[in-house]
Design a protein around this motif. Structure first.
Motif, PDB file in Angstrom:
ATOM      1  N   UNK A   1       7.535  31.294 -31.583  1.00 57.36           N
ATOM      2  CA  UNK A   1       8.306  30.216 -31.398  1.00 57.36           C
ATOM      3  C   UNK A   1       7.574  29.125 -30.493  1.00 57.36           C
ATOM      4  N   UNK A   2       7.393  27.815 -30.904  1.00 54.16           N
ATOM      5  CA  UNK A   2       6.576  26.910 -30.163  1.00 54.16           C
ATOM      6  C   UNK A   2       7.477  25.777 -29.727  1.00 54.16           C
ATOM      7  N   UNK A   3       7.202  25.744 -28.409  1.00 53.00           N
ATOM      8  CA  UNK A   3       8.190  24.827 -27.611  1.00 53.00           C
ATOM      9  C   UNK A   3       7.455  23.606 -27.308  1.00 53.00           C
ATOM     10  N   UNK A   4       7.876  22.245 -27.464  1.00 52.88           N
ATOM     11  CA  UNK A   4       7.402  20.927 -26.976  1.00 52.88           C
ATOM     12  C   UNK A   4       7.777  20.610 -25.862  1.00 52.88           C
ATOM     13  N   UNK A   5       7.059  20.460 -24.776  1.00 57.33           N
ATOM     14  CA  UNK A   5       7.827  19.786 -23.434  1.00 57.33           C
ATOM     15  C   UNK A   5       8.216  18.293 -23.750  1.00 57.33           C
ATOM     16  N   UNK A   6       9.329  18.215 -23.115  1.00 59.50           N
ATOM     17  CA  UNK A   6       9.881  16.830 -23.410  1.00 59.50           C
ATOM     18  C   UNK A   6      10.797  16.343 -22.104  1.00 59.50           C
TER      19      UNK A   6
ATOM     20  N   UNK B   1      40.110  18.388 -23.758  1.00 59.00           N
ATOM     21  CA  UNK B   1      40.952  19.186 -23.393  1.00 59.00           C
ATOM     22  C   UNK B   1      42.647  18.817 -23.648  1.00 59.00           C
ATOM     23  N   UNK B   2      43.015  19.721 -24.281  1.00 58.68           N
ATOM     24  CA  UNK B   2      44.420  19.706 -24.787  1.00 58.68           C
ATOM     25  C   UNK B   2      44.587  18.246 -25.630  1.00 58.68           C
ATOM     26  N   UNK B   3      43.643  17.628 -26.361  1.00 63.34           N
ATOM     27  CA  UNK B   3      43.775  16.616 -26.925  1.00 63.34           C
ATOM     28  C   UNK B   3      43.171  15.215 -26.253  1.00 63.34           C
ATOM     29  N   UNK B   4      42.911  15.305 -25.038  1.00 60.35           N
ATOM     30  CA  UNK B   4      42.463  14.397 -24.178  1.00 60.35           C
ATOM     31  C   UNK B   4      40.936  14.462 -23.826  1.00 60.35           C
ATOM     32  N   UNK B   5      40.301  13.313 -24.488  1.00 62.87           N
ATOM     33  CA  UNK B   5      38.749  13.425 -24.311  1.00 62.87           C
ATOM     34  C   UNK B   5      38.465  13.283 -22.659  1.00 62.87           C
ATOM     35  N   UNK B   6      37.416  14.194 -22.286  1.00 60.28           N
ATOM     36  CA  UNK B   6      37.025  14.345 -21.162  1.00 60.28           C
ATOM     37  C   UNK B   6      35.881  13.884 -20.650  1.00 60.28           C
ATOM     38  N   UNK B   7      35.006  13.665 -21.792  1.00 55.06           N
ATOM     39  CA  UNK B   7      33.803  13.029 -21.464  1.00 55.06           C
ATOM     40  C   UNK B   7      32.962  12.844 -22.725  1.00 55.06           C
ATOM     41  N   UNK B   8      32.045  11.597 -22.752  1.00 54.94           N
ATOM     42  CA  UNK B   8      31.148  11.353 -24.118  1.00 54.94           C
ATOM     43  C   UNK B   8      29.602  11.316 -23.375  1.00 54.94           C
ATOM     44  N   UNK B   9      28.761  12.084 -23.883  1.00 52.46           N
ATOM     45  CA  UNK B   9      27.360  11.929 -23.548  1.00 52.46           C
ATOM     46  C   UNK B   9      26.276  11.653 -24.507  1.00 52.46           C
ATOM     47  N   UNK B  10      25.811  10.416 -24.316  1.00 50.92           N
ATOM     48  CA  UNK B  10      24.881   9.881 -25.292  1.00 50.92           C
ATOM     49  C   UNK B  10      23.462   9.701 -25.066  1.00 50.92           C
ATOM     50  N   UNK B  11      22.568   9.971 -25.875  1.00 50.32           N
ATOM     51  CA  UNK B  11      21.061   9.921 -25.684  1.00 50.32           C
ATOM     52  C   UNK B  11      20.722   8.769 -25.364  1.00 50.32           C
ATOM     53  N   UNK B  12      19.885   8.366 -24.305  1.00 49.54           N
ATOM     54  CA  UNK B  12      19.302   6.873 -23.958  1.00 49.54           C
ATOM     55  C   UNK B  12      17.829   6.837 -24.170  1.00 49.54           C
ATOM     56  N   UNK B  13      17.132   8.154 -23.856  1.00 50.01           N
ATOM     57  CA  UNK B  13      15.661   7.953 -24.033  1.00 50.01           C
ATOM     58  C   UNK B  13      15.049   9.335 -24.348  1.00 50.01           C
ATOM     59  N   UNK B  14      14.056   9.450 -24.923  1.00 44.71           N
ATOM     60  CA  UNK B  14      13.536  10.896 -25.241  1.00 44.71           C
ATOM     61  C   UNK B  14      12.068  10.611 -25.614  1.00 44.71           C
ATOM     62  N   UNK B  15      11.268  11.441 -24.707  1.00 41.83           N
ATOM     63  CA  UNK B  15       9.909  11.409 -24.682  1.00 41.83           C
ATOM     64  C   UNK B  15       9.343  12.780 -24.743  1.00 41.83           C
ATOM     65  N   UNK B  16       8.485  13.068 -25.735  1.00 42.09           N
ATOM     66  CA  UNK B  16       7.450  14.282 -25.706  1.00 42.09           C
ATOM     67  C   UNK B  16       6.375  14.091 -24.526  1.00 42.09           C
ATOM     68  N   UNK B  17       6.179  15.198 -23.681  1.00 43.62           N
ATOM     69  CA  UNK B  17       5.394  15.158 -22.576  1.00 43.62           C
ATOM     70  C   UNK B  17       3.939  15.908 -22.957  1.00 43.62           C
TER      71      UNK B  17
ATOM     72  N   UNK C   1      19.401  21.377 -24.764  1.00 42.87           N
ATOM     73  CA  UNK C   1      18.920  21.725 -25.906  1.00 42.87           C
ATOM     74  C   UNK C   1      17.564  21.153 -25.753  1.00 42.87           C
ATOM     75  N   UNK C   2      16.473  21.668 -26.215  1.00 39.99           N
ATOM     76  CA  UNK C   2      15.108  21.302 -26.057  1.00 39.99           C
ATOM     77  C   UNK C   2      14.664  20.784 -27.539  1.00 39.99           C
TER      78      UNK C   2
END
Length: 247
Positions: free
Chosen positions: A38-43, A231-247, A26-27
């Motif tokens: 539609x306006x997209x901001x590089x990041x 998957x079938x109730x068992x957590x397979x992964x958890x991904x969390x934002x560390x940094x965000x920069x507009x370019x 997702x951008x």
């Protein structure tokens, strides 16, 4: 016993990467109040990947502008657990026409423990339109997105207050897929990036075995800030934002 443990870690690693491939693209996006374009901001955004509460790797997403209405969206990830590893990338080339994201080319590459894989998908807009999967199938193109850029439209729709959506796209295996998306809650998250308010959504599939939840932050133009898959109730992964920069 060692073989069973290896299989367990392999399933966890695959689930984690599958989780990122499903939703790590997702951008930062905004709707221009003065026009219908539609306006997209590089990041660039970076994420920490967790499994069993351990830091097992990282991922990044970068959106850049190539020319008039043409953009590049690049996703990369690298995860490892003990002696297992997985490195992946997805690269989309697309244009924005009449407030719509239009796919042009999509590239996927995977290496590490287990079989390597590469894929190229080309979207032809000539005549009735075709989707050509290299060394695979050819489909009629009826407005489908690639595995990443449908989520650009999702960010726009969330910003406009939509709570229920559906998308048709070609996944990283070169297959046609249909997913629904439903808003389920608003939450305050504590992430490596810091505390942030986010909209929580659920990805709706035909299969009931997997559940995927994703969180998008209004303050970052509805960029992805967290992803969790079961998957079938068992957590397979958890991904969390560390940094965000507009370019």
């Amino acid at each position: 016993m060692i073989k069973n443990f290896q299989n367990l870690v392999m399933r966890a690693s695959k689930g984690l990467v599958s989780c990122t491939l499903l939703t790590l693209s997702l951008s930062a996006m905004a709707q221009d109040s003065q026009s219908d374009t539609l306006s997209l901001t590089p990041y660039k955004a970076t994420y920490t990947a967790y499994k069993w509460d351990d830091d097992v790797g990282e991922a990044s997403i970068e959106l850049s502008k190539l020319g008039n209405n043409q953009y590049s969206l690049l996703y990369t990830s690298k995860v490892s657990k003990f002696f297992l590893s997985d490195k992946r990338s997805e690269h989309s080339i697309f244009t924005v026409n009449d407030n719509t994201v239009v796919p042009s080319q999509y590239f996927y590459d995977r290496s590490g423990t287990g079989p390597d894989k590469a894929l190229k998908v080309t979207f032809s807009h000539q005549g009735n339109g075709k989707i050509n999967v290299e060394n695979g199938n050819t489909f009629d193109w009826n407005g489908e997105f690639d595995n990443q850029i449908y989520r650009l439209d999702l960010a726009k729709q969330l910003a406009e207050g939509k709570t229920s959506l559906s998308y048709d796209f070609v996944n990283y295996r070169g297959e046609l897929r249909h997913y629904g998306v439903e808003v389920v809650d608003n939450e305050t998250l504590s992430l490596p990036y810091g505390k942030i308010e986010a909209v929580k959504v659920k990805l709706i599939r035909d299969s009931k075995k997997r559940e995927t939840f994703a969180w998008f932050a209004p303050s970052l133009n509805y960029a992805l800030v967290r992803l969790q898959q079961f998957k079938e109730g068992d957590e397979q992964g958890d991904i969390k934002l560390k940094s965000f920069t507009e370019l």
